[in-house]
Design a protein around this motif. Structure first.
Motif, PDB file in Angstrom:
ATOM      1  N   GLN A 111       0.809  -1.215   0.000  1.00 15.72           N
ATOM      2  CA  GLN A 111       0.000   0.000   0.000  1.00 15.72           C
ATOM      3  C   GLN A 111       0.841   1.263   0.000  1.00 15.72           C
ATOM      4  OE1 GLN A 111      -2.981  -0.022   3.098  1.00 15.72           O
ATOM      5  NE2 GLN A 111      -3.644  -2.109   2.634  1.00 15.72           N
ATOM      6  N   GLY A 112       2.033   1.158   0.515  1.00 16.52           N
ATOM      7  CA  GLY A 112       2.928   2.308   0.535  1.00 16.52           C
ATOM      8  C   GLY A 112       3.719   2.486  -0.743  1.00 16.52           C
ATOM      9  N   GLY A 113       3.495   1.595  -1.737  1.00 18.45           N
ATOM     10  CA  GLY A 113       4.204   1.708  -3.009  1.00 18.45           C
ATOM     11  C   GLY A 113       5.562   1.051  -3.041  1.00 18.45           C
ATOM     12  N   LEU A 114       5.889   0.243  -2.028  1.00 14.81           N
ATOM     13  CA  LEU A 114       7.188  -0.426  -1.960  1.00 14.81           C
ATOM     14  C   LEU A 114       7.076  -1.866  -2.457  1.00 14.81           C
ATOM     15  CD1 LEU A 114       8.280   0.754   1.608  1.00 14.81           C
ATOM     16  CD2 LEU A 114       8.904   1.783  -0.592  1.00 14.81           C
ATOM     17  N   ALA A 115       8.158  -2.351  -3.058  1.00 13.82           N
ATOM     18  CA  ALA A 115       8.210  -3.741  -3.517  1.00 13.82           C
ATOM     19  C   ALA A 115       8.492  -4.644  -2.328  1.00 13.82           C
ATOM     20  CB  ALA A 115       9.289  -3.904  -4.579  1.00 13.82           C
ATOM     21  N   MET A 116       7.569  -5.569  -2.055  1.00 15.17           N
ATOM     22  CA  MET A 116       7.749  -6.491  -0.941  1.00 15.17           C
ATOM     23  C   MET A 116       8.758  -7.578  -1.318  1.00 15.17           C
ATOM     24  SD  MET A 116       3.771  -6.818   0.335  1.00 15.17           S
ATOM     25  CE  MET A 116       4.194  -7.417   1.959  1.00 15.17           C
ATOM     26  N   HIS A 117       9.423  -8.131  -0.329  1.00 21.32           N
ATOM     27  CA  HIS A 117      10.448  -9.138  -0.551  1.00 21.32           C
ATOM     28  C   HIS A 117       9.867 -10.547  -0.450  1.00 21.32           C
ATOM     29  CE1 HIS A 117      13.862  -6.161   0.769  1.00 21.32           C
ATOM     30  NE2 HIS A 117      13.224  -5.797  -0.323  1.00 21.32           N
TER      31      HIS A 117
ATOM     32  N   CYS B 260       7.346  -7.347   4.323  1.00 23.37           N
ATOM     33  CA  CYS B 260       7.723  -5.932   4.270  1.00 23.37           C
ATOM     34  C   CYS B 260       9.242  -5.810   4.103  1.00 23.37           C
ATOM     35  CB  CYS B 260       7.266  -5.233   5.543  1.00 23.37           C
ATOM     36  SG  CYS B 260       7.756  -3.508   5.651  1.00 23.37           S
ATOM     37  N   PRO B 261       9.721  -4.910   3.236  1.00 21.29           N
ATOM     38  CA  PRO B 261      11.181  -4.756   3.063  1.00 21.29           C
ATOM     39  C   PRO B 261      11.873  -4.230   4.322  1.00 21.29           C
ATOM     40  CG  PRO B 261       9.993  -3.035   1.872  1.00 21.29           C
ATOM     41  CD  PRO B 261       8.963  -4.024   2.336  1.00 21.29           C
ATOM     42  N   PHE B 262      11.103  -3.683   5.262  1.00 17.36           N
ATOM     43  CA  PHE B 262      11.689  -3.152   6.489  1.00 17.36           C
ATOM     44  C   PHE B 262      11.245  -3.957   7.702  1.00 17.36           C
ATOM     45  CE2 PHE B 262      10.861   0.715   3.781  1.00 17.36           C
ATOM     46  CZ  PHE B 262      12.155   0.823   3.293  1.00 17.36           C
ATOM     47  N   LYS B 263      11.046  -5.261   7.505  1.00 15.40           N
ATOM     48  CA  LYS B 263      10.466  -6.057   8.588  1.00 15.40           C
ATOM     49  C   LYS B 263      11.368  -6.134   9.820  1.00 15.40           C
ATOM     50  CE  LYS B 263      12.006 -10.770   7.441  1.00 15.40           C
ATOM     51  NZ  LYS B 263      11.534 -12.153   7.217  1.00 15.40           N
ATOM     52  N   LYS B 264      12.688  -5.968   9.664  1.00 12.44           N
ATOM     53  CA  LYS B 264      13.604  -6.036  10.809  1.00 12.44           C
ATOM     54  C   LYS B 264      14.114  -4.657  11.225  1.00 12.44           C
ATOM     55  CE  LYS B 264      15.210 -10.766  10.023  1.00 12.44           C
ATOM     56  NZ  LYS B 264      14.545 -11.297  11.244  1.00 12.44           N
ATOM     57  N   SER B 265      13.596  -3.600  10.583  1.00 14.62           N
ATOM     58  CA  SER B 265      14.060  -2.246  10.899  1.00 14.62           C
ATOM     59  C   SER B 265      13.463  -1.761  12.219  1.00 14.62           C
ATOM     60  CB  SER B 265      13.673  -1.293   9.773  1.00 14.62           C
ATOM     61  OG  SER B 265      14.015   0.027  10.112  1.00 14.62           O
ATOM     62  N   LYS B 266      14.226  -0.908  12.892  1.00 15.26           N
ATOM     63  CA  LYS B 266      13.748  -0.309  14.134  1.00 15.26           C
ATOM     64  C   LYS B 266      13.336   1.146  13.940  1.00 15.26           C
ATOM     65  CE  LYS B 266      16.618  -3.311  17.031  1.00 15.26           C
ATOM     66  NZ  LYS B 266      17.672  -3.368  18.082  1.00 15.26           N
ATOM     67  N   ASP B 267      13.416   1.602  12.691  1.00 21.72           N
ATOM     68  CA  ASP B 267      13.064   2.982  12.370  1.00 21.72           C
ATOM     69  C   ASP B 267      11.564   3.070  12.072  1.00 21.72           C
ATOM     70  OD1 ASP B 267      12.835   5.561  11.502  1.00 21.72           O
ATOM     71  OD2 ASP B 267      14.497   5.476  10.078  1.00 21.72           O
ATOM     72  N   ASP B 268      10.812   3.791  12.895  1.00 22.72           N
ATOM     73  CA  ASP B 268       9.356   3.903  12.737  1.00 22.72           C
ATOM     74  C   ASP B 268       8.949   4.810  11.582  1.00 22.72           C
ATOM     75  OD1 ASP B 268       9.072   2.232  14.874  1.00 22.72           O
ATOM     76  OD2 ASP B 268       8.645   3.829  16.321  1.00 22.72           O
ATOM     77  N   SER B 269       9.876   5.522  10.990  1.00 27.39           N
ATOM     78  CA  SER B 269       9.525   6.487   9.941  1.00 27.39           C
ATOM     79  C   SER B 269       9.674   5.923   8.533  1.00 27.39           C
ATOM     80  CB  SER B 269      10.402   7.739  10.081  1.00 27.39           C
ATOM     81  OG  SER B 269      11.776   7.414   9.857  1.00 27.39           O
ATOM     82  N   LEU B 270      10.091   4.678   8.385  1.00 24.81           N
ATOM     83  CA  LEU B 270      10.368   4.128   7.058  1.00 24.81           C
ATOM     84  C   LEU B 270       9.101   3.755   6.289  1.00 24.81           C
ATOM     85  CD1 LEU B 270      13.495   1.890   7.762  1.00 24.81           C
ATOM     86  CD2 LEU B 270      13.404   4.152   6.695  1.00 24.81           C
ATOM     87  N   CYS B 271       8.030   3.403   6.971  1.00 26.02           N
ATOM     88  CA  CYS B 271       6.799   3.001   6.281  1.00 26.02           C
ATOM     89  C   CYS B 271       6.105   4.242   5.705  1.00 26.02           C
ATOM     90  CB  CYS B 271       5.852   2.280   7.232  1.00 26.02           C
ATOM     91  SG  CYS B 271       4.313   1.725   6.433  1.00 26.02           S
ATOM     92  N   PRO B 272       5.986   4.347   4.375  1.00 27.76           N
ATOM     93  CA  PRO B 272       5.403   5.549   3.750  1.00 27.76           C
ATOM     94  C   PRO B 272       3.953   5.797   4.138  1.00 27.76           C
ATOM     95  CG  PRO B 272       6.534   4.184   2.120  1.00 27.76           C
ATOM     96  CD  PRO B 272       6.415   3.367   3.366  1.00 27.76           C
ATOM     97  N   CYS B 273       3.164   4.709   4.360  1.00 31.38           N
ATOM     98  CA  CYS B 273       1.738   4.892   4.653  1.00 31.38           C
ATOM     99  C   CYS B 273       1.420   4.720   6.139  1.00 31.38           C
ATOM    100  CB  CYS B 273       0.913   3.928   3.819  1.00 31.38           C
ATOM    101  SG  CYS B 273       1.218   2.184   4.191  1.00 31.38           S
ATOM    102  N   LYS B 274       2.439   4.538   6.951  1.00 30.54           N
ATOM    103  CA  LYS B 274       2.246   4.370   8.395  1.00 30.54           C
ATOM    104  C   LYS B 274       1.211   3.284   8.704  1.00 30.54           C
ATOM    105  CE  LYS B 274       5.062   7.812   9.006  1.00 30.54           C
ATOM    106  NZ  LYS B 274       6.447   7.559   9.485  1.00 30.54           N
ATOM    107  N   HIS B 275       1.399   2.129   8.064  1.00 29.72           N
ATOM    108  CA  HIS B 275       0.431   1.047   8.205  1.00 29.72           C
ATOM    109  C   HIS B 275       0.436   0.511   9.637  1.00 29.72           C
ATOM    110  CE1 HIS B 275      -1.752  -2.673   7.351  1.00 29.72           C
ATOM    111  NE2 HIS B 275      -2.086  -2.145   6.185  1.00 29.72           N
TER     112      HIS B 275
END
Length: 326
Positions: free
Chosen positions: A185-191, A208-223
């Motif tokens: 939904q955020g326009g990112l290519a899922m892995h 999600c491409p950021f499934k292990k990230s700790k950065d809360d700002s990476l998701c474009p749509c704030k799902h």
């Protein structure tokens, strides 16, 4: 009368005008002789199963789609949406197998309108194959006949090939990248994240491409699933791909589209058959309707035989044209 029709079909087969190379299967509605099918009947419950027509106890309630791809816009209080154009009717169906080259019928039978085509194809083909060989045939049909069992029967029992339009059955196809990855939904290519193997299909997992990230700002749509508080965060999606014969068919190939285009012969034949006033029943039970339907096919086969034997083989599908040659 069934035996008369079989004799005519075998006669045309001997004459070389009917064969089993390309066959097309289709069904056409036959409206029962009841006032409930009249457009001027304004009864609010005329298409209710509880309000069965008293004039014809054998007929059943059916639905006829005007066009497989036609859609109309329906306005309601909430939003505008698209829906298939269809109509209900009381009556029957006439199922026909045609030679997709000559446009002539091979076999037919009449059922009530509530019978689904998808569940009757194997029995219909088996019955016809018992007296008219369908081995090695290219079987063409619309998406109303699309199922794994029908494809497997044609491939395994008839040793033929199925050219049946795919029925997505309301499934939504997700947006994909050129490499086949789902776009979230955020326009990112899922892995891709592993597969599950089952008897007749493979289930591909996407994460999600950021499934292990700790950065809360990476998701474009704030799902909301990105903030699930788990170790692996973000959305998970799946795509299932069959491994059977039906799933192996490339419906976008030129070969498939070329053969499938021969299905129009069924539409042309149904149009000629309806000109005999068989689209609306004038009798009031399934046996009488079946007999009249068979007589209609016999008439059209008789026209073809008469045209061939009189040296006018180009008039096998035109009664008026054959009359002008007399």
């Amino acid at each position: 009368m069934k035996e008369i029709m079989k004799y005519q079909v075998n006669t045309l087969k001997k004459l070389g005008f009917i064969d089993n190379n390309f066959i097309s299967v289709d069904a056409t509605p036959v409206k029962a002789n009841t006032k409930l099918n009249n457009l001027k009947c304004f009864a609010s419950n005329k298409f209710s199963k509880k309000n069965h027509p008293k004039s014809d106890k054998d007929c059943k309630l059916g639905v006829h789609t005007a066009n497989n791809s036609m859609k109309i816009k329906i306005n309601d209080n909430s939003n505008n949406k698209l829906s298939k154009k269809y109509e209900f009717y009381w009556g029957y169906k006439n199922h026909v197998i045609c030679d997709a080259i000559s446009g002539l019928p091979i076999d037919e039978y009449t059922s009530t309108a509530d019978i689904n085509e998808i569940s009757t194809l194997t029995k219909f083909l088996s019955s016809t194959n018992s007296w008219f060989s369908l081995n090695g045939s290219y079987v063409i049909a619309d998406k109303g006949y699309d199922s794994k069992s029908n494809h497997n029967f044609i491939k395994n029992n008839l040793k033929g090939l199925a050219f049946i339009a795919i029925n997505k059955r309301g499934k939504k196809t997700p947006k994909l990248t050129s490499t086949g990855n789902i776009i979230c939904q955020g326009g990112l290519a899922m892995h891709k994240d592993g597969r599950q193997y089952f008897d007749s299909y493979i289930k591909q997992k996407f994460c999600c491409p950021f499934k292990k990230s700790k950065d809360d700002s990476l998701c474009p749509c704030k799902h909301e699933k990105y903030f699930n508080g788990r170790k692996n965060r973000g959305c998970v999606r799946y795509i299932s791909k069959g491994t059977d014969y039906r799933a192996s068919i490339n419906h976008e190939s030129k070969f498939f589209k070329t053969i499938y285009s021969l299905r129009t012969e069924s539409e042309r034949y149904n149009s000629r058959w309806k000109k005999l006033n068989n689209e609306r029943a004038y009798v009031k039970n399934i046996n009488s309707v079946s007999n009249l339907n068979t007589v209609g096919h016999i008439c059209l086969l008789t026209t073809a035989i008469a045209a061939i034997k009189s040296g006018n083989s180009d008039k096998t599908r035109s009664l008026s044209g054959l009359k002008r040659t007399a």
